[in-house]
Design a protein around this motif. Structure first.
Motif, PDB file in Angstrom:
ATOM      1  N   VAL A 279      31.885   6.841  35.846  1.00 22.31           N
ATOM      2  CA  VAL A 279      32.660   7.454  36.160  1.00 22.31           C
ATOM      3  C   VAL A 279      34.115   6.990  36.467  1.00 22.31           C
ATOM      4  N   SER A 280      35.324   7.910  36.084  1.00 20.22           N
ATOM      5  CA  SER A 280      36.551   7.269  35.820  1.00 20.22           C
ATOM      6  C   SER A 280      37.285   7.974  36.264  1.00 20.22           C
ATOM      7  N   THR A 281      38.067   7.740  36.954  1.00 20.27           N
ATOM      8  CA  THR A 281      39.644   8.813  37.393  1.00 20.27           C
ATOM      9  C   THR A 281      40.751   8.558  36.152  1.00 20.27           C
ATOM     10  N   GLU A 282      41.065   8.560  35.302  1.00 22.22           N
ATOM     11  CA  GLU A 282      41.788   8.360  34.329  1.00 22.22           C
ATOM     12  C   GLU A 282      41.767   9.299  33.936  1.00 22.22           C
ATOM     13  N   GLY A 283      43.454   9.817  33.907  1.00 24.01           N
ATOM     14  CA  GLY A 283      43.418  11.644  33.750  1.00 24.01           C
ATOM     15  C   GLY A 283      43.836  11.767  34.668  1.00 24.01           C
ATOM     16  N   LEU A 284      43.512  11.378  35.402  1.00 25.68           N
ATOM     17  CA  LEU A 284      43.606  12.216  37.488  1.00 25.68           C
ATOM     18  C   LEU A 284      44.081  11.339  38.502  1.00 25.68           C
ATOM     19  N   GLU A 285      45.003   9.928  38.045  1.00 26.71           N
ATOM     20  CA  GLU A 285      45.311   9.545  38.936  1.00 26.71           C
ATOM     21  C   GLU A 285      46.213   9.298  39.777  1.00 26.71           C
ATOM     22  N   SER A 286      47.247  11.105  38.964  1.00 24.47           N
ATOM     23  CA  SER A 286      48.045  11.359  40.311  1.00 24.47           C
ATOM     24  C   SER A 286      47.302  12.426  42.296  1.00 24.47           C
TER      25      SER A 286
END
Length: 153
Positions: free
Chosen positions: A10-17
């Motif tokens: 699971v990655s937070t890429e694109g959701l970091e904000s």
């Protein structure tokens, strides 16, 4: 170009904000796992600003059906068709996920679903809905609700 959502790593890429980025990434991965297991479909997302037509469709359904306008900034969207059903998703910065399920055949299921990431409050615009809780290995606790679509889209 769409990004494939990996539900193993699971990655937070694109959701970091998002203030609940980890939980939102888990929620997004949970959806990816569902579609892989149920339909053998690969769940892909696109930045919301690169798919204005998907956002316009979801916003139109929300506004026309219930007068709902989401205040949070959309981060990513997804739209695809599997087994005669059109699915449209948007993941918001607040941690909210909305999906529009629209069966293309007459008389099929048509609904809007809301899912709240763990750690986020219920948005004011959705305060009228009752949310059920479910546990997810990927997303922790997910709170969800929905309404049936009455119109034609």
């Amino acid at each position: 170009m769409p990004d494939v959502v990996d539900f193993v790593n699971v990655s937070t890429e694109g959701l970091e904000s998002s203030p609940v980025a980890e939980a939102l990434a888990g929620l997004r991965a949970n959806e990816a796992r569902y579609f892989r297991n149920k339909y053998d479909h690969t769940f892909e997302v696109t930045p919301a600003d690169e798919a204005p037509d998907v956002m316009a469709y979801i916003e139109r359904v929300l506004k026309d059906e219930r007068g709902i306008e989401i205040a949070s900034r959309p981060l990513e969207v997804s739209e695809f068709e599997v087994d005669g059903t059109r699915w449209s998703y948007v993941f918001y910065e607040s941690g909210l996920s909305i999906n529009v399920l629209y069966t293309l055949a007459e008389g099929g299921k048509r609904a809007v679903g809301f899912k709240l990431s763990q750690g986020m409050d219920v948005p004011t615009e959705l305060a009228a809905f009752k949310f059920a809780r479910q546990r997810s290995k990927l997303a922790g606790e997910i709170r969800g609700s929905y309404f049936v679509i009455k119109g034609e889209y």
